[in-house]
Design an enzyme around this catalytic site. Structure first.
Site, PDB file in Angstrom:
ATOM      1  N   CYS A  17      27.671  -1.395 -16.111  1.00  0.00           N
ATOM      2  CA  CYS A  17      26.748  -2.477 -15.725  1.00  0.00           C
ATOM      3  C   CYS A  17      25.801  -2.736 -16.892  1.00  0.00           C
ATOM      4  O   CYS A  17      25.947  -2.139 -17.971  1.00  0.00           O
ATOM      5  CB  CYS A  17      25.984  -2.054 -14.459  1.00  0.00           C
ATOM      6  SG  CYS A  17      25.054  -3.407 -13.694  1.00  0.00           S
ATOM      7  N   GLU A  57      32.342  -2.110 -12.235  1.00  0.00           N
ATOM      8  CA  GLU A  57      31.796  -0.759 -12.177  1.00  0.00           C
ATOM      9  C   GLU A  57      32.899   0.191 -11.720  1.00  0.00           C
ATOM     10  O   GLU A  57      33.551  -0.051 -10.715  1.00  0.00           O
ATOM     11  CB  GLU A  57      30.635  -0.727 -11.182  1.00  0.00           C
ATOM     12  CG  GLU A  57      30.086   0.665 -10.946  1.00  0.00           C
ATOM     13  CD  GLU A  57      28.922   0.666  -9.961  1.00  0.00           C
ATOM     14  OE1 GLU A  57      28.052  -0.224 -10.077  1.00  0.00           O
ATOM     15  OE2 GLU A  57      28.901   1.533  -9.097  1.00  0.00           O
ATOM     16  N   HIS A  75      23.947   4.514 -14.623  1.00  0.00           N
ATOM     17  CA  HIS A  75      22.859   4.766 -13.685  1.00  0.00           C
ATOM     18  C   HIS A  75      22.070   6.020 -14.013  1.00  0.00           C
ATOM     19  O   HIS A  75      21.036   6.271 -13.430  1.00  0.00           O
ATOM     20  CB  HIS A  75      23.400   4.833 -12.249  1.00  0.00           C
ATOM     21  CG  HIS A  75      24.056   3.545 -11.866  1.00  0.00           C
ATOM     22  ND1 HIS A  75      25.401   3.318 -12.086  1.00  0.00           N
ATOM     23  CD2 HIS A  75      23.549   2.407 -11.344  1.00  0.00           C
ATOM     24  CE1 HIS A  75      25.692   2.086 -11.684  1.00  0.00           C
ATOM     25  NE2 HIS A  75      24.593   1.514 -11.241  1.00  0.00           N
ATOM     26  N   GLY A 111      25.536  -7.287 -20.581  1.00  0.00           N
ATOM     27  CA  GLY A 111      24.580  -8.381 -20.772  1.00  0.00           C
ATOM     28  C   GLY A 111      23.193  -7.941 -21.172  1.00  0.00           C
ATOM     29  O   GLY A 111      22.698  -8.298 -22.228  1.00  0.00           O
ATOM     30  N   SER A 112      22.550  -7.121 -20.336  1.00  0.00           N
ATOM     31  CA  SER A 112      21.175  -6.769 -20.680  1.00  0.00           C
ATOM     32  C   SER A 112      21.157  -5.527 -21.568  1.00  0.00           C
ATOM     33  O   SER A 112      22.011  -4.638 -21.460  1.00  0.00           O
ATOM     34  CB  SER A 112      20.366  -6.523 -19.414  1.00  0.00           C
ATOM     35  OG  SER A 112      20.964  -5.527 -18.632  1.00  0.00           O
ATOM     36  N   HIS A 144      31.591 -10.278 -13.732  1.00  0.00           N
ATOM     37  CA  HIS A 144      31.210  -8.868 -13.625  1.00  0.00           C
ATOM     38  C   HIS A 144      30.879  -8.533 -12.182  1.00  0.00           C
ATOM     39  O   HIS A 144      30.227  -9.300 -11.494  1.00  0.00           O
ATOM     40  CB  HIS A 144      29.999  -8.588 -14.527  1.00  0.00           C
ATOM     41  CG  HIS A 144      29.347  -7.266 -14.254  1.00  0.00           C
ATOM     42  ND1 HIS A 144      29.960  -6.064 -14.545  1.00  0.00           N
ATOM     43  CD2 HIS A 144      28.164  -6.949 -13.676  1.00  0.00           C
ATOM     44  CE1 HIS A 144      29.161  -5.078 -14.161  1.00  0.00           C
ATOM     45  NE2 HIS A 144      28.074  -5.583 -13.634  1.00  0.00           N
ATOM     46  N   GLU A 173       0.823  -1.207   0.000  1.00  0.00           N
ATOM     47  CA  GLU A 173       0.000   0.000   0.000  1.00  0.00           C
ATOM     48  C   GLU A 173       0.864   1.267   0.000  1.00  0.00           C
ATOM     49  O   GLU A 173       0.544   2.258  -0.668  1.00  0.00           O
ATOM     50  CB  GLU A 173      -0.913   0.035   1.240  1.00  0.00           C
ATOM     51  CG  GLU A 173      -2.021  -1.012   1.245  1.00  0.00           C
ATOM     52  CD  GLU A 173      -1.588  -2.364   1.813  1.00  0.00           C
ATOM     53  OE1 GLU A 173      -0.367  -2.631   1.927  1.00  0.00           O
ATOM     54  OE2 GLU A 173      -2.472  -3.169   2.136  1.00  0.00           O
TER      55      GLU A 173
END
Ligand code: GLN
Ligand code: ZN
Length: 789
Positions: free
Chosen positions: A761, A700, A729, A467-468, A676, A20
């Protein structure tokens, strides 16, 4: 003590059983006119939490009043030390203090989240948990001005409602030990000042009608300071601080009692420090680090083997119910501990830590409907509160027939878990016991370098990503539709294949050297694997707060881990078939799999890590058979599980490194293993990174100004390394000059033959425009740097 505690918990979750608070916060942030809703939701949550705990049978319930984001940030607001840069935020936003919210609310959120113009405060992990707190920013001339109106009003309202509430604040030592200073001064210089502010707070809370006040001092379970002289000094000043606070409480209206609560480790130093200060009770964690044998050695406990410093003069708030893991308590074992302690002095029953770290209630967890066995092994927040109450009744001889039946049932659950083939898979056990040191070792690095150079033929300073690629709305929509059954398996697979094809094409156009498939099919780097491994259970609604409005659902690693079928090979194949460039096989490492899950507590973590490692080793074999020449095994969490006390770190690092090596050492010399690391600074752990024996490590680095380079240079790190040159980021595209400089700096510290060029990253939280633009910069900078080496 008429006013004594018999049953309580160390702290409570705040996000709400149905998240909530998350919803109310997000609405407020989107449209600040809904402050009244936020105030109301937060008030309901605080009241319901107290009401539920009283209904469960507790006679003292902790509260932080209305919660809006984070308790460390609450403390900064309470002490009037929100960062100076947010000072006039409320004037701009115009709602500060309206709608029944605290007057500091918009400054508070500005510190937590930043604004268009102002950076947010740093956020970091709370001890060795996955909860993140907002780091206080102090300096030598920070002025503390207690601002307790909102907190005291919340507490007063709850107390007036008849709840036996115990307001909780972060104690002066812990608050300051976790603060950072902007001027290199010592935050702990403010210890006496914060104590003074708390003297006033105690008076105000006493006037609001409370009979107990809790100060959290988990810092007391750490080494406190690495230097022995400083440690002694801090402990004696902490002792003096609590003498003052206890004296203030004694003089305040109604003379409330003080409880100093510790958690996440051995509480003996806390007991020793606080005994005789006038605090009425000390809370300790009796779960962390205690094995089953020691738990049931009641003679030793009665003789003072446990908490030797406890004299029995203060109430011991005994944390025998695990507050941060989800296993059902072995009630008989807990009772034995409690009874043995009771021979030495007064005891109250408690959780080992706040329930902040576990989901609200098993009752709402639908994913367990078909697995009564696993359900019978578990206990979430509501169940833990009930366990505490039952233990307290039994300890005081007020137990009912139902309680006695529950103790029996708990023994059956413990036996069922211990005896189940799901926790003891004979085939796997014989495999793990046959593991030798040779299984954790590869050919020497020089041999591998030569073989891999031949196999891969990469240019100097090769470029790659972590990777992503962006998890676009379409990807997330497809996953949700598949889950709801609106997309068939075939349709979903096709959508992911299309995405992979798109990602491969884009990477080729960008001129990257080593490609990735982009991870579109992964909801999360741990959950994706947990869903496919035996011995792991993923939940539907078992949310826990990660930070602010963010929640995670850690999967439950309950049993022996095996891999029924390959997990990533099909996706890898789709990608590799589309390109002549090498595509990395992409896996999550054993330590990270453990760190972001609820992990079984019935065997050493190292054994569990090795089981995961063997599953990954098989997956790597299959990837290599499918044509993978490079495999990346991510270990971003390796720093997080590092024990709080230096003396326990060596053992941890031994098994952590060992499990990574077990996962990755089954391949031939020509196969390149990458790893990594991120989220933490690894400067002090470069030796460990090197021990992992990976061929290439991406770390990083851009976000903290490439500090890692010095450590790499000093340690003589000799393998491949890619210090991140783009801080992913933020959506900001780095400019060319910036990346050129970072690469030049990297080349000053490592041999050009070692250097890789990559972002900090994965890119799943980024959008495509900034992703493409940034990679263009990165590739161009790498090409330019190649001409200089
Ligand atoms: N391979 C993962 C990704 O790129 C790594 C994520 C991480 O380090 N947290 O998303
Ligand atoms: Zn990362």
């Amino acid at each position: 003590m008429s006013n004594s505690i018999t049953a309580t918990v160390a702290g409570v979750p705040r996000i709400g059983p149905k998240r909530e608070l998350k919803k109310a916060l997000e609405t407020y942030w989107r449209d600040s006119s809904t402050g009244a809703d936020l105030a109301e939701t937060a008030r309901d949550l605080a009241r319901n939490s107290a009401a539920d705990l009283v209904a469960a049978g507790l006679d003292s319930v902790p509260t932080i009043g209305r919660s809006f984001y984070d308790q460390m940030l609450d403390t900064s607001a309470l002490l009037g030390v929100l960062p100076a840069r947010v000072n006039d935020v409320a004037d701009h936003e115009g709602t500060g203090g309206g709608d029944d919210l605290p007057t500091f609310i918009d400054r508070y959120f500005a510190a937590a989240r930043g604004t268009a113009a102002l950076p947010a405060s740093a956020m970091t992990k709370w001890f060795d948990t996955n909860y993140h707190y907002i780091v206080p920013e102090l300096s030598a001339d920070t002025r503390f001005e207690l601002d307790d109106t909102a907190f005291v009003a919340d507490v007063k309202e709850l107390a007036a409602g008849g709840f036996p509430v115990r307001p909780v604040v972060i104690g002066p030592l812990t608050y300051l030990a976790l603060a950072r200073t902007t001027d290199d001064s010592d935050a702990l210089d403010h210890l006496e000042t914060v104590t003074n502010a708390y003297v006033t707070l105690i008076g105000d809370l006493a006037a609001a009608g409370v009979t107990w006040i809790q100060f959290d001092e988990p810092w007391l379970v750490t080494d406190v300071a690495s230097d022995a002289g400083r440690r002694d000094d801090l402990l004696s000043r902490t002792r003096a601080a609590y003498e003052r606070l206890a004296a203030a409480a004694a003089e305040a209206p109604g003379s409330p009692e003080l409880l100093v609560q510790t958690y996440f480790g051995d509480g003996d130093v806390a007991v020793k420090t606080l005994t005789g200060t006038g605090v009425a009770a000390i809370g300790v964690d009796l779960v962390t680090g205690r094995t089953d044998e020691r738990r049931s050695d009641t003679t030793a406990i009665a003789d003072g083997d446990l908490l030797p410093s406890w004299t029995g003069d203060e109430l011991l708030v005994a944390g025998v119910v695990d507050g941060r893991n989800i296993w059902r308590t072995d009630l008989s074992a807990a009772l034995n501990t409690l009874k043995a302690l009771k021979e030495r002095g007064p005891v109250a029953v408690c959780t080992s830590s706040s329930l902040l770290h576990v989901p609200y209630s098993l009752a709402q967890e639908t994913s367990l409907d078909d697995d009564a066995e696993l359900r019978s092994w578990l206990s979430f927040g509501a169940e833990k509160a009930a366990e505490v109450a039952l233990l307290a009744r039994t300890l005081t001889g007020a137990d009912t027939d139902a309680d006695r039946a529950a103790v029996k049932e708990s023994a059956e659950a413990v036996a069922s878990r211990r005896g189940s083939a799901r926790t003891h898979n004979e085939q796997l056990r014989s495999r793990t016991s046959a593991v030798t040191d040779a299984d954790r070792d590869r050919d020497d690095y020089e041999t591998r370098v030569v073989a891999q150079r031949e196999e891969l033929g990469l240019p100097p300073l090769p470029t790659t990503t972590i990777g992503s690629f962006p998890q676009t709305t379409e990807i997330r929509r497809a996953r949700a539709a598949h889950k709801k059954g609106e997309l068939t398996d075939e349709q979903y697979t096709q959508a992911m294949k299309d995405e992979i094809a798109d990602v491969i094409r884009r990477q080729e156009e960008l001129g990257l050297d080593v490609l990735v498939h982009g991870e579109p099919e992964r909801n999360d780097m741990v959950q994706y694997f947990s869903e496919q491994l035996e011995g792991y259970h993923s939940t539907d609604l078992a949310w826990v707060q990660s930070y602010g409005s963010r929640c995670v659902r850690p999967p439950i690693l309950f049993g022996d881990v095996t891999r029924p079928t390959p997990m990533t090979v099909d996706w890898f194949r789709v990608a590799q078939e589309l390109t002549d460039k090498p595509v990395k096989g992409m896996l999550t490492g054993p330590v990270t799999m453990l760190a972001w899950s609820f992990v079984r507590d019935d065997q050493p973590l190292g054994e569990t890590a090795d089981q995961v490692a063997l599953a990954l080793r098989d997956e790597i074999d299959d990837l290599v058979d499918a044509g993978a020449k490079i495999i990346q095994v991510d270990e971003p969490a390796i720093r997080e599980l590092l024990p709080l006390k230096a003396e326990q770190q060596t053992d941890y690092l031994r098994w952590a490194v060992g499990s990574f090596r077990l996962a990755t050492s089954g391949v031939a010399a020509n196969i390149q293993i990458h790893t990594h690391m991120c989220y933490s600074e690894f400067n002090e752990l470069i030796g460990t990174v090197s021990d992992l024996n990976a061929d290439v490590t991406s770390i990083e680095a851009a976000r903290n100004g490439m500090q890692v380079l010095t450590a790499l240079k000093d340690s003589g790190f000799h393998a491949g390394v890619g210090p991140g040159v783009w801080d992913i980021h933020s959506p900001r595209v780095p400019d060319r000059g910036e990346v050129d400089e970072l690469l030049a700096a990297a080349l000053d510290s490592v041999d050009p033959r070692q250097l890789w060029v990559n972002p900090d990253c994965g890119l799943k939280t980024r959008a495509w425009p900034e992703t493409t633009a940034s990679i263009e910069v990165l590739v161009a900078a790498a090409k330019n740097a190649r001409t200089t080496v």
